[in-house]
Design a protein around this motif. Structure first.
Motif, short mmCIF file in Angstrom:
data_model
loop_
_atom_site.label_atom_id
_atom_site.label_comp_id
_atom_site.label_asym_id
_atom_site.label_seq_id
_atom_site.Cartn_x
_atom_site.Cartn_y
_atom_site.Cartn_z
N ILE A 128 -7.95 -8.74 -20.33
CA ILE A 128 -8.85 -7.98 -19.62
C ILE A 128 -8.30 -7.29 -18.24
N ALA A 129 -7.54 -8.19 -17.62
CA ALA A 129 -6.93 -7.65 -16.29
C ALA A 129 -5.92 -6.53 -16.67
N ILE A 130 -5.25 -6.46 -17.86
CA ILE A 130 -4.21 -5.30 -18.30
C ILE A 130 -5.52 -4.13 -18.31
N ALA A 131 -6.44 -4.36 -19.04
CA ALA A 131 -7.25 -3.30 -19.40
C ALA A 131 -8.02 -2.73 -18.20
N VAL A 132 -8.30 -3.29 -17.13
CA VAL A 132 -8.83 -2.77 -15.88
C VAL A 132 -7.77 -2.44 -14.62
N ALA A 133 -6.73 -2.74 -14.90
CA ALA A 133 -5.38 -2.48 -13.96
C ALA A 133 -5.68 -1.09 -13.42
N CYS A 134 -5.96 -0.10 -14.03
CA CYS A 134 -5.97 1.31 -13.68
C CYS A 134 -7.25 1.58 -13.53
N ASP A 135 -8.23 0.81 -13.22
CA ASP A 135 -9.45 1.30 -12.96
C ASP A 135 -10.27 2.28 -13.80
N ALA B 229 -6.16 -12.65 -10.49
CA ALA B 229 -7.09 -13.42 -9.59
C ALA B 229 -8.41 -12.69 -9.71
N MET B 230 -8.67 -11.53 -9.84
CA MET B 230 -9.90 -10.71 -10.02
C MET B 230 -10.54 -11.25 -11.24
N VAL B 231 -9.89 -11.30 -12.40
CA VAL B 231 -10.51 -11.80 -13.72
C VAL B 231 -10.60 -13.40 -13.66
N GLY B 232 -10.63 -14.00 -12.62
CA GLY B 232 -11.09 -15.31 -12.64
C GLY B 232 -9.90 -16.37 -12.88
N ILE B 233 -8.57 -16.13 -12.93
CA ILE B 233 -7.61 -16.95 -13.15
C ILE B 233 -7.13 -17.56 -11.99
N PRO B 234 -7.20 -19.28 -11.91
CA PRO B 234 -7.01 -19.61 -10.52
C PRO B 234 -5.69 -19.81 -10.17
N ASP B 235 -4.80 -19.60 -10.73
CA ASP B 235 -3.46 -19.81 -10.67
C ASP B 235 -2.52 -18.62 -10.93
N PRO B 236 -2.98 -17.03 -10.31
CA PRO B 236 -2.23 -15.94 -11.06
C PRO B 236 -0.84 -16.04 -10.92
N VAL C 133 0.26 -17.90 -13.98
CA VAL C 133 0.00 -17.31 -15.29
C VAL C 133 0.90 -15.85 -15.39
N ALA C 134 1.32 -15.36 -14.31
CA ALA C 134 2.04 -14.00 -14.38
C ALA C 134 3.76 -14.48 -14.84
N ASP C 135 3.94 -15.84 -14.68
CA ASP C 135 5.34 -16.14 -14.79
C ASP C 135 5.41 -16.80 -16.41
N SER C 136 3.74 -16.74 -16.89
CA SER C 136 3.85 -17.45 -18.12
C SER C 136 4.01 -16.36 -19.39
N TYR C 137 4.38 -17.12 -20.62
CA TYR C 137 4.41 -16.31 -21.79
C TYR C 137 3.05 -16.52 -22.61
N PRO C 138 2.56 -15.48 -23.34
CA PRO C 138 1.41 -15.90 -23.82
C PRO C 138 0.97 -17.19 -24.47
N HIS C 139 1.95 -17.80 -25.29
CA HIS C 139 1.66 -18.95 -25.96
C HIS C 139 1.64 -20.20 -25.11
N GLU C 140 1.79 -19.87 -23.80
CA GLU C 140 1.70 -21.12 -22.78
C GLU C 140 0.04 -21.21 -22.14
N LEU C 141 -0.51 -19.92 -22.84
CA LEU C 141 -1.76 -20.12 -22.02
C LEU C 141 -2.97 -20.25 -23.29
N SER C 142 -4.12 -20.81 -22.77
CA SER C 142 -5.40 -20.88 -23.69
C SER C 142 -5.76 -19.53 -24.24
N GLY C 143 -6.76 -19.85 -25.11
CA GLY C 143 -7.34 -18.57 -25.74
C GLY C 143 -8.26 -17.88 -24.55
N GLY C 144 -8.80 -18.55 -23.78
CA GLY C 144 -9.76 -17.87 -22.81
C GLY C 144 -8.84 -17.32 -21.89
N MET C 145 -7.86 -18.07 -21.37
CA MET C 145 -6.81 -17.56 -20.40
C MET C 145 -6.25 -16.22 -20.99
#
Length: 347
Positions: A183-190, A155-162, A165-177
């Motif tokens: 980015i969410a993974i990269a900032v997970a540990c601040d 949600a913090m990185v602007g995904i409207p339905d987190p 998306v958390a339950d999705s596989y990468p191929h089910e998402l757009s390039g921007g998603m």
């Protein structure tokens, strides 16, 4: 969109935290090692980053930008020999045992890769990949808490339905998603330092702007220092901060983005800017830099840009000029463009 302001570092009992910079790179060298070849790629790169600061590494493909960024995190293993110094909060990273490096990677310093599709595990859901990072670095080890935190990060990185998306596989998402998920993974540990390696290359223009805006917003919110690699002058200008121009494995110019792009002090930077399209310039009338960059590891003696430089003189093919101060906050590696009264490099 801008990320030019530096977030002040908090004071400590020993004085201002700014006395110890989050990232200091000194004379970094990277040499790829093969069976019968040694290929130098990064040749003596130095810079530092303060908390909340941005440095854009700008240059053509093959200039050593991405190799510099990934060498900082020591991602090449035994295929590369690293020299110089990379210090984070005063701690030397080069030569650190791999178990300690693994705690720093993703925790204190994180990478947003160029290709999110290649970075994500295609066989695992996004939420699982996020919770793994949280668990490995000891942020959240309880399953339910980790899942809740994963959805908060999405949600913090602007995904409207987190949740979806958390339950999705990468191929089910757009390039921007997918890029937002990375980015969410990269900032997970601040992390204190975020390295973004061409984070918008595979995206259309509209999504590019959204991703850059997101990185700027996260930087302001978290106080993270950002090292961004780009070949796009427009991206460098929009994002702001400082720019370090790279050519043939070296920094040839550095300074505030607005100043470097409006009044370049190195002939290579000037050539890059002259080649950009502009209103009133007819199709096919754009200027170009004569010649081609040297091949990887095939650097000419002296200044690597001398064979293409309109201001080159004989000594340029003999001496490799260091990066020296040419004005307040500005540095350049060109004694011809920035001479002192005695004709030598500016001090």
């Amino acid at each position: 969109m801008t990320a030019t302001e530096t977030v002040p570092a908090p004071a400590t009992a020993d004085g201002p935290a700014s006395a110890v910079l989050p990232l200091e790179v000194t004379d970094l060298t990277t040499t790829f090692v093969g069976r019968d070849r040694r290929i130098p790629v990064v040749r003596g790169v130095s810079f530092s980053l303060q908390r909340g600061e941005t440095l854009m590494l700008l240059g053509e493909s093959g200039s050593g930008k991405s190799v510099t960024a990934r060498s900082i995190m020591q991602l090449y293993g035994l295929s590369a020999e690293l020299g110089g110094s990379v210090r984070m909060n005063g701690q030397e990273l080069l030569g650190l045992p791999e178990p300690k490096l693994q705690n720093i990677r993703g925790g204190q310093i994180a990478l947003v890769p160029q290709d999110p599709t290649g970075a994500l595990d295609p066989l695992r859901r996004i939420g699982s990949q996020l919770t793994e990072v949280l668990g490995v670095h000891g942020i959240e080890r309880v399953r339910k808490s980790a899942r809740r935190r994963a959805e908060e990060l999405l949600a913090m990185v602007g995904i409207p339905d987190p949740k979806r998306v958390a339950d999705s596989y990468p191929h089910e998402l757009s390039g921007g998603m997918r890029q937002r998920a990375v980015i969410a993974i990269a900032v997970a540990c601040d992390p204190q330092v975020l390295i973004a390696d061409e984070p918008t290359t595979a995206l259309d223009v509209t999504v590019q702007a959204q991703i850059l805006e997101l990185i700027a917003e996260l930087q302001q919110r978290l106080g993270t220092a950002v090292l961004m690699v780009t070949h796009d002058v427009g991206v460098a200008g929009d994002f702001g901060g400082r720019i370090g121009v790279m050519y043939a494995g070296r920094l040839v110019e550095e300074g505030p983005a607005a100043q470097v792009l409006s009044a370049p002090r190195h002939p290579y930077t000037a050539g890059l800017l002259d080649s950009l399209p502009a209103p009133g310039v007819e199709r096919g009338a754009l200027r170009s830099i004569v010649g081609a960059p040297p091949g990887v590891g095939a650097f000419p003696p002296g200044c690597a840009f001398a064979p293409r430089c309109p201001q080159a003189r004989p000594s340029c093919s003999e001496d490799d000029p260091p990066l020296l101060a040419v004005a307040d906050g500005r540095s350049a590696a060109c004694p011809v463009a920035n001479p002192t009264p005695d004709g030598k490099a500016a001090a």
